[in-house]
Motif scaffolding. Structure first.
Motif, PDB file in Angstrom:
ATOM      1  N   GLY A 298      77.235 -16.787   0.206  1.00 39.47           N
ATOM      2  CA  GLY A 298      77.456 -17.345  -1.131  1.00 39.47           C
ATOM      3  C   GLY A 298      76.342 -17.007  -2.117  1.00 39.47           C
ATOM      4  O   GLY A 298      76.290 -17.548  -3.218  1.00 39.47           O
ATOM      5  N   THR A 299      75.463 -16.083  -1.734  1.00 40.79           N
ATOM      6  CA  THR A 299      74.379 -15.677  -2.642  1.00 40.79           C
ATOM      7  C   THR A 299      74.973 -14.985  -3.874  1.00 40.79           C
ATOM      8  O   THR A 299      74.452 -15.087  -4.980  1.00 40.79           O
ATOM      9  CB  THR A 299      73.408 -14.712  -1.916  1.00 40.79           C
ATOM     10  OG1 THR A 299      73.184 -15.218  -0.603  1.00 40.79           O
ATOM     11  CG2 THR A 299      72.097 -14.601  -2.639  1.00 40.79           C
ATOM     12  N   ILE A 300      76.057 -14.239  -3.645  1.00 39.05           N
ATOM     13  CA  ILE A 300      76.848 -13.659  -4.742  1.00 39.05           C
ATOM     14  C   ILE A 300      78.245 -14.270  -4.606  1.00 39.05           C
ATOM     15  O   ILE A 300      78.813 -14.270  -3.509  1.00 39.05           O
ATOM     16  CB  ILE A 300      76.931 -12.115  -4.611  1.00 39.05           C
ATOM     17  CG1 ILE A 300      75.536 -11.479  -4.665  1.00 39.05           C
ATOM     18  CG2 ILE A 300      77.860 -11.531  -5.678  1.00 39.05           C
ATOM     19  CD1 ILE A 300      74.877 -11.393  -6.014  1.00 39.05           C
ATOM     20  N   SER A 301      78.799 -14.759  -5.729  1.00 43.84           N
ATOM     21  CA  SER A 301      80.025 -15.560  -5.609  1.00 43.84           C
ATOM     22  C   SER A 301      81.268 -14.723  -5.322  1.00 43.84           C
ATOM     23  O   SER A 301      82.205 -15.196  -4.688  1.00 43.84           O
ATOM     24  CB  SER A 301      80.229 -16.396  -6.873  1.00 43.84           C
ATOM     25  OG  SER A 301      80.294 -15.539  -7.983  1.00 43.84           O
ATOM     26  N   SER A 302      81.288 -13.483  -5.770  1.00 40.84           N
ATOM     27  CA  SER A 302      82.476 -12.661  -5.539  1.00 40.84           C
ATOM     28  C   SER A 302      82.069 -11.189  -5.524  1.00 40.84           C
ATOM     29  O   SER A 302      81.238 -10.756  -6.330  1.00 40.84           O
ATOM     30  CB  SER A 302      83.476 -12.927  -6.665  1.00 40.84           C
ATOM     31  OG  SER A 302      84.516 -11.984  -6.597  1.00 40.84           O
ATOM     32  N   ILE A 303      82.700 -10.425  -4.628  1.00 39.42           N
ATOM     33  CA  ILE A 303      82.274  -9.028  -4.450  1.00 39.42           C
ATOM     34  C   ILE A 303      82.397  -8.212  -5.737  1.00 39.42           C
ATOM     35  O   ILE A 303      81.579  -7.343  -6.017  1.00 39.42           O
ATOM     36  CB  ILE A 303      83.073  -8.362  -3.285  1.00 39.42           C
ATOM     37  CG1 ILE A 303      82.552  -6.974  -2.942  1.00 39.42           C
ATOM     38  CG2 ILE A 303      84.546  -8.276  -3.564  1.00 39.42           C
ATOM     39  CD1 ILE A 303      81.508  -6.958  -1.890  1.00 39.42           C
ATOM     40  N   ASP A 304      83.413  -8.520  -6.565  1.00 35.33           N
ATOM     41  CA  ASP A 304      83.601  -7.676  -7.765  1.00 35.33           C
ATOM     42  C   ASP A 304      82.512  -7.866  -8.816  1.00 35.33           C
ATOM     43  O   ASP A 304      82.420  -7.083  -9.757  1.00 35.33           O
ATOM     44  CB  ASP A 304      85.010  -7.843  -8.371  1.00 35.33           C
ATOM     45  CG  ASP A 304      85.474  -9.272  -8.375  1.00 35.33           C
ATOM     46  OD1 ASP A 304      84.670 -10.143  -7.969  1.00 35.33           O
ATOM     47  OD2 ASP A 304      86.611  -9.530  -8.785  1.00 35.33           O
ATOM     48  N   ALA A 309      77.477  -2.552  -8.268  1.00 32.56           N
ATOM     49  CA  ALA A 309      78.198  -1.741  -9.257  1.00 32.56           C
ATOM     50  C   ALA A 309      77.244  -1.283 -10.366  1.00 32.56           C
ATOM     51  O   ALA A 309      77.221  -0.097 -10.734  1.00 32.56           O
ATOM     52  CB  ALA A 309      79.357  -2.539  -9.842  1.00 32.56           C
ATOM     53  N   ASP A 310      76.448  -2.212 -10.863  1.00 32.72           N
ATOM     54  CA  ASP A 310      75.506  -1.911 -11.939  1.00 32.72           C
ATOM     55  C   ASP A 310      74.462  -0.875 -11.473  1.00 32.72           C
ATOM     56  O   ASP A 310      74.200   0.125 -12.142  1.00 32.72           O
ATOM     57  CB  ASP A 310      74.833  -3.234 -12.355  1.00 32.72           C
ATOM     58  CG  ASP A 310      73.939  -3.080 -13.566  1.00 32.72           C
ATOM     59  OD1 ASP A 310      73.330  -1.999 -13.707  1.00 32.72           O
ATOM     60  OD2 ASP A 310      73.809  -4.027 -14.360  1.00 32.72           O
ATOM     61  N   ASP A 314      73.959   3.089 -12.703  1.00 37.41           N
ATOM     62  CA  ASP A 314      72.689   3.556 -13.270  1.00 37.41           C
ATOM     63  C   ASP A 314      71.941   4.529 -12.358  1.00 37.41           C
ATOM     64  O   ASP A 314      70.803   4.885 -12.629  1.00 37.41           O
ATOM     65  CB  ASP A 314      71.772   2.351 -13.540  1.00 37.41           C
ATOM     66  CG  ASP A 314      72.052   1.758 -14.891  1.00 37.41           C
ATOM     67  OD1 ASP A 314      73.137   2.037 -15.433  1.00 37.41           O
ATOM     68  OD2 ASP A 314      71.204   1.010 -15.408  1.00 37.41           O
ATOM     69  N   LYS A 315      72.568   4.870 -11.243  1.00 34.63           N
ATOM     70  CA  LYS A 315      71.928   5.752 -10.250  1.00 34.63           C
ATOM     71  C   LYS A 315      70.559   5.217  -9.828  1.00 34.63           C
ATOM     72  O   LYS A 315      69.592   5.954  -9.617  1.00 34.63           O
ATOM     73  CB  LYS A 315      71.800   7.182 -10.779  1.00 34.63           C
ATOM     74  CG  LYS A 315      73.144   7.850 -11.051  1.00 34.63           C
ATOM     75  CD  LYS A 315      72.983   9.340 -11.208  1.00 34.63           C
ATOM     76  CE  LYS A 315      74.251  10.152 -11.197  1.00 34.63           C
ATOM     77  NZ  LYS A 315      75.513   9.538 -11.496  1.00 34.63           N
ATOM     78  N   HIS A 316      70.469   3.898  -9.735  1.00 30.16           N
ATOM     79  CA  HIS A 316      69.227   3.277  -9.269  1.00 30.16           C
ATOM     80  C   HIS A 316      69.104   3.524  -7.764  1.00 30.16           C
ATOM     81  O   HIS A 316      70.103   3.473  -7.048  1.00 30.16           O
ATOM     82  CB  HIS A 316      69.270   1.766  -9.559  1.00 30.16           C
ATOM     83  CG  HIS A 316      68.007   1.056  -9.165  1.00 30.16           C
ATOM     84  ND1 HIS A 316      66.912   0.985  -9.998  1.00 30.16           N
ATOM     85  CD2 HIS A 316      67.650   0.433  -8.012  1.00 30.16           C
ATOM     86  CE1 HIS A 316      65.946   0.330  -9.371  1.00 30.16           C
ATOM     87  NE2 HIS A 316      66.372  -0.007  -8.165  1.00 30.16           N
ATOM     88  N   PRO A 317      67.884   3.779  -7.268  1.00 29.88           N
ATOM     89  CA  PRO A 317      67.740   4.001  -5.823  1.00 29.88           C
ATOM     90  C   PRO A 317      68.188   2.781  -5.013  1.00 29.88           C
ATOM     91  O   PRO A 317      67.722   1.670  -5.257  1.00 29.88           O
ATOM     92  CB  PRO A 317      66.236   4.248  -5.636  1.00 29.88           C
ATOM     93  CG  PRO A 317      65.578   3.910  -6.922  1.00 29.88           C
ATOM     94  CD  PRO A 317      66.623   3.924  -7.994  1.00 29.88           C
ATOM     95  N   MET A 318      69.102   3.009  -4.102  1.00 33.83           N
ATOM     96  CA  MET A 318      69.553   1.888  -3.251  1.00 33.83           C
ATOM     97  C   MET A 318      70.184   2.423  -1.977  1.00 33.83           C
ATOM     98  O   MET A 318      70.520   3.602  -1.882  1.00 33.83           O
ATOM     99  CB  MET A 318      70.536   1.010  -3.994  1.00 33.83           C
ATOM    100  CG  MET A 318      71.815   1.700  -4.294  1.00 33.83           C
ATOM    101  SD  MET A 318      72.994   0.502  -4.857  1.00 33.83           S
ATOM    102  CE  MET A 318      74.173   1.577  -5.608  1.00 33.83           C
ATOM    103  N   LYS A 337      82.817   1.018   3.778  1.00 28.73           N
ATOM    104  CA  LYS A 337      84.241   0.838   3.478  1.00 28.73           C
ATOM    105  C   LYS A 337      84.416  -0.148   2.339  1.00 28.73           C
ATOM    106  O   LYS A 337      85.181   0.074   1.404  1.00 28.73           O
ATOM    107  CB  LYS A 337      84.973   0.261   4.704  1.00 28.73           C
ATOM    108  CG  LYS A 337      85.465   1.298   5.657  1.00 28.73           C
ATOM    109  CD  LYS A 337      86.138   0.649   6.847  1.00 28.73           C
ATOM    110  CE  LYS A 337      86.039   1.603   8.022  1.00 28.73           C
ATOM    111  NZ  LYS A 337      86.384   1.026   9.299  1.00 28.73           N
ATOM    112  N   ILE A 338      83.715  -1.261   2.423  1.00 24.56           N
ATOM    113  CA  ILE A 338      83.846  -2.295   1.393  1.00 24.56           C
ATOM    114  C   ILE A 338      83.388  -1.744   0.040  1.00 24.56           C
ATOM    115  O   ILE A 338      84.078  -1.917  -0.974  1.00 24.56           O
ATOM    116  CB  ILE A 338      83.035  -3.556   1.775  1.00 24.56           C
ATOM    117  CG1 ILE A 338      83.669  -4.221   2.999  1.00 24.56           C
ATOM    118  CG2 ILE A 338      82.967  -4.546   0.609  1.00 24.56           C
ATOM    119  CD1 ILE A 338      82.861  -5.354   3.591  1.00 24.56           C
ATOM    120  N   ALA A 339      82.257  -1.033   0.037  1.00 25.20           N
ATOM    121  CA  ALA A 339      81.755  -0.483  -1.232  1.00 25.20           C
ATOM    122  C   ALA A 339      82.749   0.524  -1.812  1.00 25.20           C
ATOM    123  O   ALA A 339      83.089   0.468  -2.997  1.00 25.20           O
ATOM    124  CB  ALA A 339      80.398   0.183  -1.015  1.00 25.20           C
TER     125      ALA A 339
END
Ligand code: 6MZ
Length: 383
Positions: A298-304, A309-310, A314-318, A337-339
């Protein structure tokens, strides 16, 4: 909050279903940079170890069983579960077994490089010191039989199987798989400054065994991160890399302090406000993204609305990671798969995402070069 959590879980299941026919993600080589050893245990092993303790009268198995098998947990419940897992797993033999199985499981889904993190533990009752805990982990690495493991910078030079053949050949099932393993030693936020320093010293003494860095983790509502700054600064000065769990809860002072520290990577980065998020981007600090973990807790309320995505735009390193593959019943292929299905990422772009992870690993340039070649060869063959 409960409603949002349920919505998040429902959405996540929907997404997992949509991503069903994406076996190509399993055969793709992958890099795992955020996996907690005791969070990655197979459920079957955890239940077996708990049953054994139950038989010995140390715990009440029936009470423990339903806690282990519970599907969705809040962040608070997850840390209660970890306390239970530690009761069940903290002996040398169990730690060796878990390490072996976790490496074999990741390798079986074509993870070619993993940085496994674990909190060295002391348990005087059974004669366990932080060092003997880590020795048990290393025994586990050596006990792996189903794949070739390259774990120590020193022995890699000597072991012909580590450098004499390509790392990943999905078209040839007869060839044994090969995985590079490195370790981060975790400091639990409940520890004292002295205990954290002990972990750093242990890490420094184990560099030849593949220890490359320090992680700060544990229940984000417990302890103060400033307690650990001296140990973290010392580790950095001595050449160890640092990854911090950052922003699992909206603690402004802590998030800002961590960004000022400029760690080599951060885990999660969920509860950053706009200014903090901008700062993260300006500093280009690579983020270890754990989608399922964030939704389940529940740290993020919904995957969308996940910040993946952000950052991706922005092509941020991740880098996509599992966090606790056992506790959250996921896998690294599952996270890709989820991503891919949630954010509509095309196959070519997924390959780029997976291969970019090599930039952010803590191992030396020799390993990076080999991994880069592995990804290049795979992409050439599969596009
Ligand atoms: C923060 C976490 C975590 O070290 O005993 N851990 N810390 N946030 C998370 N997100 C859900 N998931 C796991 O592995 C288990 C330990 O890793 C940390 C906690 O300290 C947990 O006790 P080891 O191998």
């Amino acid at each position: 909050a409960h409603f949002l959590e349920l919505r998040g879980v429902k959405k996540e299941r929907e997404v997992a279903r949509k991503g069903k026919n994406m076996e190509w993600l399993e055969s793709m080589p992958k890099v795992e940079l955020h996996a907690h050893l005791n969070g990655s245990i197979r459920n079957s092993t955890l239940l077996e170890l708990a049953r054994n303790l139950g038989d010995e009268g140390d715990i009440e198995f029936s009470e423990v069983e339903h806690v282990i098998l519970k599907d969705d947990r809040s962040l608070v419940e997850v840390f209660k579960l970890f306390d239970l897992i530690h009761v069940v797993t903290t002996d040398h033999e169990a730690i060796t077994r878990i390490t072996k199985e976790v490496i074999e499981d990741f390798a079986s889904e074509n993870v070619v490089y993993i940085e496994l993190r674990t909190t060295p533990k002391r348990n005087d009752k059974i004669g366990m010191s932080k060092r003997s805990y880590m020795e048990a982990v290393m025994q586990g690495v050596k006990a792996v039989t189903t794949v070739d493991v390259c774990f120590s910078p020193q022995t890699e030079q000597l072991t012909s199987s580590c450098h004499s053949r390509p790392i990943h050949e999905p078209c040839n099932d007869d060839l044994r798989k090969k995985i590079y393993v490195r370790f981060l030693l975790s400091i639990d936020r409940r520890e004292s400054a002295a205990s954290a320093m002990e972990t750093v010293d242990l890490a420094l003494g184990m560099r030849e065994m593949g220890v490359v860095g320090i992680d700060l983790s544990g229940n984000p509502t417990k302890g103060e991160w400033v307690t650990f700054i001296p140990a973290l600064e010392y580790a950095r000065k001595q050449g160890l890399k640092i990854s911090l769990h950052c922003g699992e809860v909206p603690n402004r002072t802590e998030i800002n302090g961590m960004l000022d520290f400029h760690p080599d990577r951060v885990g999660h980065a969920c509860c950053l406000n706009d200014a903090e998020f901008e700062c993260l981007k300006t500093l280009k600090i690579p983020v270890e993204i754990c989608l399922t973990s964030n939704i389940r807790t529940g740290t993020i309320s919904s995957i969308d609305i996940h910040h993946f995505a952000d950052l991706h735009r922005d092509k941020h390193p991740m880098v996509l990671c599992t966090d606790d593959a056992g506790v959250f019943s996921t896998s690294l292929s599952g996270e890709y798969k989820i991503a891919a299905s949630t954010f509509g990422i095309k196959r070519e772009e997924v390959y780029r995402l997976a291969s970019d992870a090599v930039h952010f690993i803590f191992a030396d340039d020799g390993v990076k070069t080999e991994l880069r070649n592995t990804f290049m060869a795979f992409i050439k063959q599969n596009l």
